[in-house]
Design a protein around this motif. Structure first.
Motif, short mmCIF file in Angstrom:
data_model
loop_
_atom_site.label_atom_id
_atom_site.label_comp_id
_atom_site.label_asym_id
_atom_site.label_seq_id
_atom_site.Cartn_x
_atom_site.Cartn_y
_atom_site.Cartn_z
N VAL A 35 0.85 -1.19 0.00
CA VAL A 35 0.00 0.00 0.00
C VAL A 35 0.88 1.24 0.00
O VAL A 35 1.68 1.45 0.92
CB VAL A 35 -0.94 0.02 1.22
CG1 VAL A 35 -1.86 1.23 1.17
CG2 VAL A 35 -1.75 -1.27 1.29
N GLU A 36 0.73 2.05 -1.03
CA GLU A 36 1.56 3.24 -1.20
C GLU A 36 0.82 4.49 -0.73
O GLU A 36 -0.38 4.63 -0.96
CB GLU A 36 1.93 3.41 -2.67
CG GLU A 36 2.81 4.62 -2.95
CD GLU A 36 2.90 4.94 -4.44
OE1 GLU A 36 4.01 4.94 -4.97
OE2 GLU A 36 1.84 5.20 -5.06
N ASN A 37 1.54 5.37 -0.08
CA ASN A 37 1.04 6.71 0.19
C ASN A 37 1.26 7.54 -1.07
O ASN A 37 2.41 7.80 -1.44
CB ASN A 37 1.79 7.32 1.38
CG ASN A 37 1.33 8.72 1.71
OD1 ASN A 37 0.81 9.44 0.88
ND2 ASN A 37 1.54 9.11 2.97
N PRO A 38 0.20 7.96 -1.77
CA PRO A 38 0.40 8.64 -3.05
C PRO A 38 0.99 10.03 -2.93
O PRO A 38 1.46 10.59 -3.92
CB PRO A 38 -1.02 8.70 -3.64
CG PRO A 38 -1.92 8.65 -2.46
CD PRO A 38 -1.22 7.77 -1.46
N GLY A 184 -7.18 -3.14 -4.15
CA GLY A 184 -5.83 -3.31 -3.64
C GLY A 184 -5.08 -2.01 -3.49
O GLY A 184 -4.04 -1.97 -2.83
N LEU A 185 -5.57 -0.93 -4.10
CA LEU A 185 -4.91 0.37 -3.96
C LEU A 185 -5.20 1.02 -2.61
O LEU A 185 -4.42 1.85 -2.14
CB LEU A 185 -5.34 1.31 -5.08
CG LEU A 185 -4.79 0.99 -6.48
CD1 LEU A 185 -5.43 1.91 -7.51
CD2 LEU A 185 -3.27 1.12 -6.50
N ALA A 186 -6.32 0.66 -2.00
CA ALA A 186 -6.70 1.28 -0.73
C ALA A 186 -7.45 0.27 0.14
O ALA A 186 -8.64 0.42 0.39
CB ALA A 186 -7.57 2.51 -0.98
N LEU A 332 -3.14 12.37 -7.00
CA LEU A 332 -3.86 11.27 -7.64
C LEU A 332 -3.45 9.98 -6.93
O LEU A 332 -2.41 9.91 -6.27
CB LEU A 332 -3.54 11.18 -9.13
CG LEU A 332 -4.25 12.15 -10.11
CD1 LEU A 332 -5.75 11.91 -10.12
CD2 LEU A 332 -3.95 13.60 -9.79
N ILE A 333 -4.25 8.94 -7.06
CA ILE A 333 -4.04 7.72 -6.29
C ILE A 333 -2.74 7.00 -6.64
O ILE A 333 -2.15 6.35 -5.78
CB ILE A 333 -5.24 6.76 -6.46
CG1 ILE A 333 -5.12 5.52 -5.56
CG2 ILE A 333 -5.37 6.34 -7.91
CD1 ILE A 333 -5.20 5.80 -4.10
#
Length: 485
Positions: A35-38, A184-186, A332-333
């Motif tokens: 999980v990346e912090n955008p 899966g992005l959040a 952006l995400i």
């Protein structure tokens, strides 16, 4: 901030278990989703990427749980869903931090909208369920609404908790059991939601959480023979794929697939009120909203004033760190989403569209993170890609018209039909124009979707099939039986 650090320690952490049958259980899968912090491009946590075996276990738990849950009186189901809403409300600040971190929504907006709307959705759904005609006399028969069974809920990343609540709440109130697969992005907010489910005391198995890739976990859910209803919010391509897979099992689908919605300013609109609303309803969450009003349809003899006002309002927006005071728009995400928006902007410029403000670059000083300046375009042909495609980013287009009929024609010239807006000094006139728009929801003079969570939400055409929220949202999860005697 001590409190913020505590939240990050507790909720922004690795998750190596899934929530199945009322317990946190290990997956046999050893794959993970990072999980990346955008805003920083740093990995903040990882979650387990489940597989088909996890889907089998979760669907089995739901299948076991739903008959008893469905037999409970609706008053009992409503009481427990209300308790779930209370749990979410009590953790609003924490949930805001989670969504601000994994999505990039500015913190104050994340607390108010990303964390606040799910509470409002659940409470509105409870009110609707308590007055819903579960059993009624009709045409000489007794009509009974019964739970459909096991529901697969597949949710997006842009308003994740809201979409979870909009699916899980009505499904539970209808007497169904749910298996949730979040984006899966959040995904971290979904784990927090599961913790709230447990704290609210919902029976084991009525809610289950399985994370993982769509091609494996999502498709296994859609094709599972014990899943009765599939509720998806996602892209048109995802919806078409789910519909195709579900058709083989003759499953019901509720598909909310996005939009390219028009905000029609009639010639008597009060621009002092309409323009700030148009900016916010088009650019909130950095334009990453399925119901964003991204096409501003303006009278030709007022279009210069509309454009000038839009530019002034947009240039006042502060883009930056979601946790900084005064930030209006975050990143952006993902890099992929940022690059997709940049591609739309570049295509518009190449085709001769006029860029009034913004552009494909990040604001000065924001070289790290997936940031873009909000853009406003004019001289955009109504049939051009920028006016037709869902950009899903901070981009507004201004489309001039002459006369109401042309305004309606421009608004309807889209394969989508999810939302829309109409502005007029005469609310009856606005409502009349709204009645001519081919879209699932039209907002008159700035009313927001969140102001009417009892009203149905869904779209025409490529915006999907079925409705969420209100009585229509509950009925997506019921079977209707006629008893003739």
């Amino acid at each position: 901030m001590t409190g913020l650090a505590g939240v990050r320690t507790r909720l922004l952490r690795d998750r190596d278990e899934l929530y199945v049958g009322g317990e946190w259980v290990r997956s046999q899968s050893r794959s993970v989703i990072e999980v990346e912090n955008p805003a920083t491009e740093r990995i903040v946590a990882s979650v387990v990427a489940g597989d088909g075996a996890d889907v089998e276990r979760a669907v089995g738990a739901a299948r076991t749980a739903w008959p008893a849950w469905g037999r409970r009186p609706v008053e009992e189901r409503a009481r427990l869903v209300s308790r779930l809403a209370d749990e979410l409300a009590a953790r609003g600040g924490e949930l805001g931090v989670v969504t601000a971190t994994e999505i990039g929504t500015p913190l104050r907006q994340a607390i108010a909208a990303q964390a606040g709307m799910p509470v409002e959705v659940l409470r509105a759904s409870v009110r609707v369920a308590q007055r819903h005609p579960w059993r009624q006399s009709l045409a000489g028969s007794t009509v009974v609404r019964e739970p459909a069974g096991v529901v697969a809920a597949i949710t997006p990343w842009n308003y994740p908790l809201h979409q979870i609540a909009a699916k899980v709440g009505p499904a539970l109130l209808a007497g169904c059991a749910v298996v949730l697969k979040p984006s899966g992005l959040a995904p971290l907010n979904a784990f927090a939601f599961a913790e709230c489910v447990a704290a609210a005391g919902l029976p084991p198995g009525v809610f289950n959480l399985v994370t993982g890739p769509g091609r494996e976990v999502g498709e296994a859910l859609v094709t599972h023979p014990d899943v009765a209803v599939v509720s998806l919010t996602g892209s048109v391509a995802s919806g078409a794929r789910v519909g195709q897979l579900a058709a083989a099992g003759v499953k019901r689908c509720c598909l909310e697939l996005g939009g390219k919605s028009a905000n029609v300013l009639l010639d008597d609109a009060d621009l002092d009120v309409a323009i700030p609303s148009a900016v916010w309803q088009g650019l909130a969450n950095s334009g990453q909203a399925c119901n964003a009003l991204s096409r501003v349809v303006a009278p030709r003899d007022r279009v210069a004033e509309v454009e000038e006002r839009l530019v002034a309002a947009v240039e006042e927006l502060r883009v930056g760190d979601p946790f900084a005071d005064g930030t209006d728009l975050g990143p952006l995400i993902s890099a992929a989403q940022r690059d997709s928006v940049r591609s739309h902007i570049a295509g518009a410029l190449a085709s001769g569209a006029r860029l009034l403000t913004g552009g494909p670059r990040a604001p000065e000083g924001l070289d790290r993170g997936h940031f873009l300046r909000p853009s406003v375009f004019s001289r955009v042909a109504p049939d051009s890609p920028l006016a037709q495609d869902e950009v899903f980013g901070p981009v507004l287009v201004v489309l001039p018209y002459t006369g109401e009929s042309e305004a309606v024609a421009i608004a309807n010239a889209s394969r989508y039909g999810l939302s829309g807006g109409v502005w007029s000094a005469d609310p009856d006139r606005a409502a009349r124009v709204a009645g001519q728009m081919r879209t699932g929801q039209v907002k008159v003079n700035g009313v927001r979707t969140r102001d009417r969570f009892d009203a149905p939400f869904g779209g025409y055409g490529h915006s999907g099939v079925g409705r969420e929220l209100g009585e229509f949202g509950i009925d997506e999860f019921v079977e209707v039986k006629s008893i003739l005697r």
